[in-house]
Design a protein around this motif. Structure first.
Motif, PDB file in Angstrom:
ATOM      1  N   SER A 148      10.304   0.995   1.546  1.00  0.00           N
ATOM      2  CA  SER A 148      11.149   0.056   0.538  1.00  0.00           C
ATOM      3  C   SER A 148      10.439  -1.212   0.209  1.00  0.00           C
ATOM      4  N   ASP A 149       9.089  -0.794  -0.118  1.00  0.00           N
ATOM      5  CA  ASP A 149       8.245  -2.196  -0.667  1.00  0.00           C
ATOM      6  C   ASP A 149       8.562  -2.225  -2.162  1.00  0.00           C
ATOM      7  N   PHE A 150       9.463  -2.644  -2.603  1.00  0.00           N
ATOM      8  CA  PHE A 150       9.781  -2.345  -4.148  1.00  0.00           C
ATOM      9  C   PHE A 150       8.656  -3.321  -5.063  1.00  0.00           C
ATOM     10  N   GLY A 151       8.371  -2.331  -6.137  1.00  0.00           N
ATOM     11  CA  GLY A 151       7.264  -2.924  -6.913  1.00  0.00           C
ATOM     12  C   GLY A 151       6.094  -2.234  -6.682  1.00  0.00           C
ATOM     13  N   LYS A 152       5.657  -2.109  -5.461  1.00  0.00           N
ATOM     14  CA  LYS A 152       4.255  -1.611  -5.145  1.00  0.00           C
ATOM     15  C   LYS A 152       4.621  -0.472  -3.720  1.00  0.00           C
ATOM     16  N   ALA A 153       5.636   0.491  -3.940  1.00  0.00           N
ATOM     17  CA  ALA A 153       6.115   1.070  -2.756  1.00  0.00           C
ATOM     18  C   ALA A 153       4.730   2.130  -2.213  1.00  0.00           C
ATOM     19  N   ASN A 154       4.837   2.243  -0.933  1.00  0.00           N
ATOM     20  CA  ASN A 154       3.760   3.117  -0.375  1.00  0.00           C
ATOM     21  C   ASN A 154       4.368   4.450  -0.019  1.00  0.00           C
ATOM     22  N   PRO A 155       3.662   5.603  -0.795  1.00  0.00           N
ATOM     23  CA  PRO A 155       4.293   7.035  -0.687  1.00  0.00           C
ATOM     24  C   PRO A 155       4.316   7.454   1.066  1.00  0.00           C
ATOM     25  N   TYR A 167      -0.985   7.699 -10.107  1.00  0.00           N
ATOM     26  CA  TYR A 167      -0.972   7.929  -8.735  1.00  0.00           C
ATOM     27  C   TYR A 167       0.096   9.207  -8.570  1.00  0.00           C
ATOM     28  N   THR A 168       1.219   9.121  -9.037  1.00  0.00           N
ATOM     29  CA  THR A 168       2.266  10.175  -8.919  1.00  0.00           C
ATOM     30  C   THR A 168       1.496  11.580  -9.056  1.00  0.00           C
ATOM     31  N   ALA A 169       0.560  11.794 -10.204  1.00  0.00           N
ATOM     32  CA  ALA A 169      -0.128  12.973 -10.593  1.00  0.00           C
ATOM     33  C   ALA A 169      -0.812  13.359  -9.279  1.00  0.00           C
ATOM     34  N   SER A 170      -1.734  12.264  -8.697  1.00  0.00           N
ATOM     35  CA  SER A 170      -2.662  12.494  -7.570  1.00  0.00           C
ATOM     36  C   SER A 170      -1.799  13.105  -6.326  1.00  0.00           C
ATOM     37  N   LEU A 171      -0.550  12.468  -6.118  1.00  0.00           N
ATOM     38  CA  LEU A 171       0.203  12.712  -4.810  1.00  0.00           C
ATOM     39  C   LEU A 171       0.705  14.098  -5.177  1.00  0.00           C
ATOM     40  N   VAL A 172       1.217  14.534  -6.348  1.00  0.00           N
ATOM     41  CA  VAL A 172       1.666  15.996  -6.360  1.00  0.00           C
ATOM     42  C   VAL A 172       0.689  17.037  -6.639  1.00  0.00           C
ATOM     43  N   GLY A 173      -0.349  16.639  -6.998  1.00  0.00           N
ATOM     44  CA  GLY A 173      -1.666  17.578  -7.143  1.00  0.00           C
ATOM     45  C   GLY A 173      -2.270  17.877  -5.764  1.00  0.00           C
ATOM     46  N   ILE A 189      -7.060  18.029 -10.703  1.00  0.00           N
ATOM     47  CA  ILE A 189      -5.999  17.072 -11.113  1.00  0.00           C
ATOM     48  C   ILE A 189      -6.742  16.313 -12.301  1.00  0.00           C
ATOM     49  N   GLU A 190      -5.987  16.475 -13.443  1.00  0.00           N
ATOM     50  CA  GLU A 190      -6.381  15.795 -14.442  1.00  0.00           C
ATOM     51  C   GLU A 190      -5.574  14.467 -15.116  1.00  0.00           C
ATOM     52  N   ILE A 191      -6.257  13.506 -15.507  1.00  0.00           N
ATOM     53  CA  ILE A 191      -5.517  12.490 -15.849  1.00  0.00           C
ATOM     54  C   ILE A 191      -5.919  12.354 -17.469  1.00  0.00           C
ATOM     55  N   TRP A 192      -5.080  12.556 -18.342  1.00  0.00           N
ATOM     56  CA  TRP A 192      -5.327  12.479 -19.835  1.00  0.00           C
ATOM     57  C   TRP A 192      -4.681  11.088 -20.481  1.00  0.00           C
ATOM     58  N   THR A 209      -4.987   5.744  -7.206  1.00  0.00           N
ATOM     59  CA  THR A 209      -4.751   7.128  -7.497  1.00  0.00           C
ATOM     60  C   THR A 209      -5.742   8.153  -6.899  1.00  0.00           C
ATOM     61  N   LEU A 210      -6.733   7.626  -6.464  1.00  0.00           N
ATOM     62  CA  LEU A 210      -7.687   8.742  -5.961  1.00  0.00           C
ATOM     63  C   LEU A 210      -7.786   9.057  -4.483  1.00  0.00           C
ATOM     64  N   LYS A 211      -6.879   8.165  -3.835  1.00  0.00           N
ATOM     65  CA  LYS A 211      -6.936   8.432  -2.187  1.00  0.00           C
ATOM     66  C   LYS A 211      -6.401   9.745  -1.863  1.00  0.00           C
TER      67      LYS A 211
END
Length: 353
Positions: free
Chosen positions: A150-157, A203-209, A217-220, A263-265
């Protein structure tokens, strides 16, 4: 995700893959407009609602221009569904703006709810338009996958919860569909919308990938990868063909704007290579980020940060050494302040923030 021409480019690229998942950002300037509307609502709700109308009209125009080249029957059906999506998202935004005006405050939770509407809009609309283009896309709400604190603005997945939810995506891929997910936002345990930090769609793309254990994982984006310097500042800056996870992460943290610093973690933990490529030059290989990248010299790249302040704290004679450092860093932790550089002396500590 700037305009209808960019959407067509993205879809043409997506059509070349046998299996894929697409994570999209908001359309250009939308997130900033949403936040501007929220701020305006504190003083002038009328002005805030004008911004909401501008966002609505801009998306309606984008959809109309995208669909104009397709068969009238398909165009009419998709257009109606897109306008329904736009109307629903706009109504949600206007309710938030009126709530801000009535209470005279913007809570962190409400700010995230407003900011997330850009990706909610673009992902739903893009999934519909991609179907007309000929791709078998399906919309999946990021809130069903991206679980956070619940760290709004920079939430930790919460990666364990994300991996538990990822079969929702994997099953659609197995069925031959292309899931479309909005980046940047998720939800906490209470079901409130959270965001991962500004420009957090990659970051979402990396988490899902990572959760899917993808091949890559490709960042376009709109540049040919990660550059040796900001090409807008340094003439002669050039793309870096290969770079390690550690180097790329440090570059992002210290000012390189191509990637969100986190992103890369997820990718590095799973050993999945990340490619940064250019939508407008898809034939360019871009930058490959992976653990085995070799360095060809003492300096890989130069980055810079703006809006940095140096705070120096001096210790009284009764508070020296590690006591000073402990107290200073407790304050930084309590206020969630990111530290760029630290310099210490016998009786002081200087911190770049």
């Amino acid at each position: 995700m700037g305009d209808e021409q960019t959407w067509r480019r993205v879809l043409s690229i997506a059509a070349t893959y046998e299996r894929s998942v697409i994570v999209v950002s908001a359309t250009s300037h939308t997130t900033r407009q949403l936040l501007a509307a929220a701020e305006s609502a504190l003083e002038d709700v009328g002005k805030a609602l004008e911004i909401s109308l501008q966002i609505r009209q801009r998306h309606e125009t984008l959809i109309d221009r995208f669909l104009e080249q397709f068969d009238p029957a398909k165009r009419e059906d998709a257009g109606c569904r897109c306008r329904e999506v736009i109307a629903v998202c706009t109504a949600i935004l206007e309710n938030h703006l009126k709530g801000i005006s009535n209470t005279g405050t913007i809570t962190a939770a409400r700010k995230d709810a407003v900011a997330s509407l850009g990706e909610q809009l673009s992902s739903r609309l893009f999934a519909i338009c991609a179907r007309v283009f000929g791709l078998k896309t399906c919309f999946i709400d990021a809130r069903d996958i991206i679980k956070t604190d619940s760290d709004f603005g920079k939430a930790n997945p919460d990666t364990a919860k994300i991996e538990a939810r990822i079969p929702l995506v994997a099953s659609r891929v197995t069925a031959g569909e292309i899931p479309v997910i909005g980046g940047y936002y998720g939800e906490n345990e209470e079901g409130a919308i959270t965001t991962l930090g500004f420009e957090g769609s990659d970051y979402t793309a990396s988490l899902v990938g990572a959760a899917l254990e993808c091949d890559a994982i490709e960042i376009w984006t709109d540049v040919n990868g990660i550059y040796t310097c900001d090409p807008g500042v340094v003439e002669g800056a050039s793309p870096i063909p290969e770079i390690s996870f550690r180097e790329a992460t440090e570059m992002a943290y210290f000012g390189a704007r191509v990637l969100h610093p986190s992103t890369l973690k997820p990718a590095s933990e799973k050993g999945i290579p990340v490619y940064v490529r250019n939508i407008f030059e898809p034939e360019h290989p871009g930058t490959k980020i992976f653990s085995g990248a070799e360095s060809n010299g003492p300096v890989r790249a130069i980055t810079y940060l703006e809006q940095v302040v140096i705070v120096t704290v001096h210790a009284p004679s009764t508070l020296m050494g590690y006591h000073l450092l402990s107290n200073v860093f407790q304050v930084l932790e309590l206020n969630h302040m990111l530290v760029d550089v630290v310099k210490t002396t016998e009786s002081s500590v200087s911190i770049a923030l």
